[in-house]
Design a protein around this motif. Structure first.
Motif, PDB file in Angstrom:
ATOM      1  N   SER A   1       5.245 -18.941   2.073  1.00 53.72           N
ATOM      2  CA  SER A   1       4.437 -18.670   3.269  1.00 53.72           C
ATOM      3  C   SER A   1       5.297 -18.646   4.519  1.00 53.72           C
ATOM      4  O   SER A   1       5.040 -17.865   5.438  1.00 53.72           O
ATOM      5  CB  SER A   1       3.331 -19.724   3.404  1.00 53.72           C
ATOM      6  N   VAL A   2       6.315 -19.501   4.560  1.00 56.30           N
ATOM      7  CA  VAL A   2       7.241 -19.470   5.694  1.00 56.30           C
ATOM      8  C   VAL A   2       7.912 -18.099   5.778  1.00 56.30           C
ATOM      9  O   VAL A   2       8.000 -17.495   6.849  1.00 56.30           O
ATOM     10  CB  VAL A   2       8.308 -20.580   5.569  1.00 56.30           C
ATOM     11  N   VAL A   3       8.372 -17.586   4.638  1.00 57.88           N
ATOM     12  CA  VAL A   3       9.008 -16.266   4.622  1.00 57.88           C
ATOM     13  C   VAL A   3       8.033 -15.200   5.109  1.00 57.88           C
ATOM     14  O   VAL A   3       8.390 -14.302   5.867  1.00 57.88           O
ATOM     15  CB  VAL A   3       9.505 -15.924   3.202  1.00 57.88           C
ATOM     16  N   SER A   4       6.769 -15.302   4.671  1.00 59.37           N
ATOM     17  CA  SER A   4       5.777 -14.279   5.016  1.00 59.37           C
ATOM     18  C   SER A   4       5.496 -14.211   6.513  1.00 59.37           C
ATOM     19  O   SER A   4       4.968 -13.213   7.001  1.00 59.37           O
ATOM     20  CB  SER A   4       4.469 -14.546   4.263  1.00 59.37           C
TER      21      SER A   4
ATOM     22  N   ARG B   1      15.024 -10.801  -3.416  1.00 60.08           N
ATOM     23  CA  ARG B   1      15.462 -11.280  -2.107  1.00 60.08           C
ATOM     24  C   ARG B   1      14.609 -12.460  -1.662  1.00 60.08           C
ATOM     25  O   ARG B   1      15.107 -13.439  -1.099  1.00 60.08           O
ATOM     26  CB  ARG B   1      15.374 -10.149  -1.074  1.00 60.08           C
ATOM     27  N   MET B   2      13.300 -12.377  -1.910  1.00 58.12           N
ATOM     28  CA  MET B   2      12.402 -13.449  -1.483  1.00 58.12           C
ATOM     29  C   MET B   2      12.746 -14.754  -2.180  1.00 58.12           C
ATOM     30  O   MET B   2      12.720 -15.825  -1.571  1.00 58.12           O
ATOM     31  CB  MET B   2      10.953 -13.054  -1.763  1.00 58.12           C
TER      32      MET B   2
ATOM     33  N   GLY C   1       1.354 -14.103  -2.880  1.00 60.79           N
ATOM     34  CA  GLY C   1       1.262 -12.714  -3.307  1.00 60.79           C
ATOM     35  C   GLY C   1       2.569 -11.966  -3.166  1.00 60.79           C
ATOM     36  O   GLY C   1       2.925 -11.144  -4.017  1.00 60.79           O
ATOM     37  N   LEU C   2       3.322 -12.242  -2.112  1.00 58.06           N
ATOM     38  CA  LEU C   2       4.613 -11.593  -1.915  1.00 58.06           C
ATOM     39  C   LEU C   2       5.667 -12.135  -2.868  1.00 58.06           C
ATOM     40  O   LEU C   2       6.569 -11.422  -3.281  1.00 58.06           O
ATOM     41  CB  LEU C   2       5.067 -11.780  -0.462  1.00 58.06           C
ATOM     42  N   LEU C   3       5.545 -13.411  -3.226  1.00 63.53           N
ATOM     43  CA  LEU C   3       6.498 -14.023  -4.144  1.00 63.53           C
ATOM     44  C   LEU C   3       6.375 -13.428  -5.539  1.00 63.53           C
ATOM     45  O   LEU C   3       7.359 -13.314  -6.277  1.00 63.53           O
ATOM     46  CB  LEU C   3       6.271 -15.535  -4.195  1.00 63.53           C
ATOM     47  N   TYR C   4       5.164 -13.054  -5.916  1.00 66.41           N
ATOM     48  CA  TYR C   4       4.917 -12.483  -7.258  1.00 66.41           C
ATOM     49  C   TYR C   4       4.484 -11.033  -7.146  1.00 66.41           C
ATOM     50  O   TYR C   4       3.640 -10.571  -7.920  1.00 66.41           O
ATOM     51  CB  TYR C   4       3.854 -13.308  -7.981  1.00 66.41           C
ATOM     52  N   LEU C   5       5.063 -10.299  -6.238  1.00 65.59           N
ATOM     53  CA  LEU C   5       4.708  -8.903  -6.016  1.00 65.59           C
ATOM     54  C   LEU C   5       5.060  -8.066  -7.238  1.00 65.59           C
ATOM     55  O   LEU C   5       6.177  -8.127  -7.750  1.00 65.59           O
ATOM     56  CB  LEU C   5       5.483  -8.396  -4.789  1.00 65.59           C
TER      57      LEU C   5
ATOM     58  N   GLY D   1       3.189  -2.190   4.411  1.00 68.46           N
ATOM     59  CA  GLY D   1       4.452  -2.893   4.172  1.00 68.46           C
ATOM     60  C   GLY D   1       4.802  -3.093   2.713  1.00 68.46           C
ATOM     61  O   GLY D   1       4.727  -2.179   1.893  1.00 68.46           O
ATOM     62  N   ALA D   2       5.175  -4.319   2.381  1.00 68.93           N
ATOM     63  CA  ALA D   2       5.653  -4.650   1.043  1.00 68.93           C
ATOM     64  C   ALA D   2       4.602  -4.400  -0.029  1.00 68.93           C
ATOM     65  O   ALA D   2       4.937  -4.157  -1.191  1.00 68.93           O
ATOM     66  CB  ALA D   2       6.103  -6.111   1.000  1.00 68.93           C
ATOM     67  N   LEU D   3       3.340  -4.458   0.340  1.00 67.69           N
ATOM     68  CA  LEU D   3       2.270  -4.313  -0.645  1.00 67.69           C
ATOM     69  C   LEU D   3       2.088  -2.872  -1.107  1.00 67.69           C
ATOM     70  O   LEU D   3       1.232  -2.594  -1.945  1.00 67.69           O
ATOM     71  CB  LEU D   3       0.961  -4.850  -0.073  1.00 67.69           C
ATOM     72  N   LEU D   4       2.893  -1.953  -0.596  1.00 67.18           N
ATOM     73  CA  LEU D   4       2.857  -0.554  -1.031  1.00 67.18           C
ATOM     74  C   LEU D   4       4.079  -0.179  -1.868  1.00 67.18           C
ATOM     75  O   LEU D   4       4.251   0.980  -2.220  1.00 67.18           O
ATOM     76  CB  LEU D   4       2.767   0.376   0.180  1.00 67.18           C
TER      77      LEU D   4
END
Length: 272
Positions: free
Chosen positions: A225-228, A190-191, A264-268, A175-178
């Motif tokens: 975390s809610v978004v994740s 967007r996040m 982690g997704l917030l600071y990707l 997913g997003a981590l790639l």
């Protein structure tokens, strides 16, 4: 221009991290810098050109992430991530404020070489700091200044693509981590918009019911975390803030560790 200082305490109150007094001095100095930048002619002129503004968040942590600069609409957003020991060798006093000023100035100088229409690179010193230097005090300088990555994404990722990536993110290789750095910038843009939509007093109250007192950095991570957790969980919390209490209590995504991907997704940063 806006400055905000956050401090992650990896020491759990044990000796070794910056003292609480240092954190308070940093926050107070950041507020003074913000006030001066609003009044200073150089900053005012720059802020009026192309309607630019700069928000700089300073984070202190044990293992700092890479620092970054991002343009989003008319705002530049910069994360300055410093090691927790960046100020700890300094005695509590004017040196702490001088170190913060020198560090930010060094970063602004670096930014002036990487962005169009750069901001001014000088900040004012407080009366106390000037008096301390006049009495023979030595400016401690900026210390080790981290390299800033410049993100030039100007628009947020589409909502459908964003939620599709969230649904596909199950581990560090999906997913997003790639995403590439360019796509990661659009993803985090967007996040940020989605996280901001959960920043109401009702949402904060619901979080405090489950967790007790919630600091600024923890509150940001809770919303991330809610978004994740995906679109359904997010929409439920967005429309019904009280649902956040049960979600925090029943879901291990809010307890840290491998299951919590929000921060982690917030600071990707992307894979390249």
């Amino acid at each position: 221009m806006s400055f905000f200082v956050q401090h992650y305490d990896p020491y759990g109150g044990r000796n070794g991290g910056p003292p609480k007094e240092v954190r308070r001095l940093l926050q107070a100095r950041a507020a003074i810098i913000t006030e001066h930048s609003r009044l200073d002619d150089g900053w005012t002129v720059w802020a009026g050109r192309r309607n630019r503004r700069l928000q700089l968040d300073v984070f202190l942590s044990e293992k700092p992430a890479s620092s970054g600069l991002k343009l989003d609409g008319d705002w530049w957003y910069a994360d300055l991530n410093l090691g927790a020991d960046h100020f700890s060798e300094l005695p509590v006093g004017p040196q702490v404020g001088l170190r913060l000023v020198s560090t930010i100035e060094a970063v602004l100088v670096a930014l002036s070489h990487t962005v169009d229409d750069p901001p001014p690179t000088a900040l004012k010193r407080t009366k106390r700091e000037i008096e301390w230097l006049a009495a023979g005090g030595v400016d401690p300088g900026p210390g080790a200044v981290p390299q800033l990555r410049v993100h030039r994404a100007r628009c947020a990722m589409s909502v459908e693509r964003f939620w599709g990536l969230i649904a596909a993110t199950s581990d560090n290789e999906t997913g997003a981590l790639l995403l590439s750095s360019e796509e990661a910038d659009k993803f985090t843009a967007r996040m940020r918009l989605l996280v901001d939509d959960l920043d109401s007093s009702d949402h904060m109250t619901a979080a405090e019911v489950a967790m007790g007192w919630v600091s600024d950095d923890v509150w940001e991570n809770v919303r991330a975390s809610v978004v994740s957790l995906g679109r359904d969980a997010y929409e439920q919390v967005r429309t019904t803030p009280a649902a956040l209490t049960e979600l925090i209590t029943a879901t291990d995504a809010f307890e840290g560790g491998e299951s919590d991907r929000g921060e982690g997704l917030l600071y990707l940063h992307g894979t390249d």
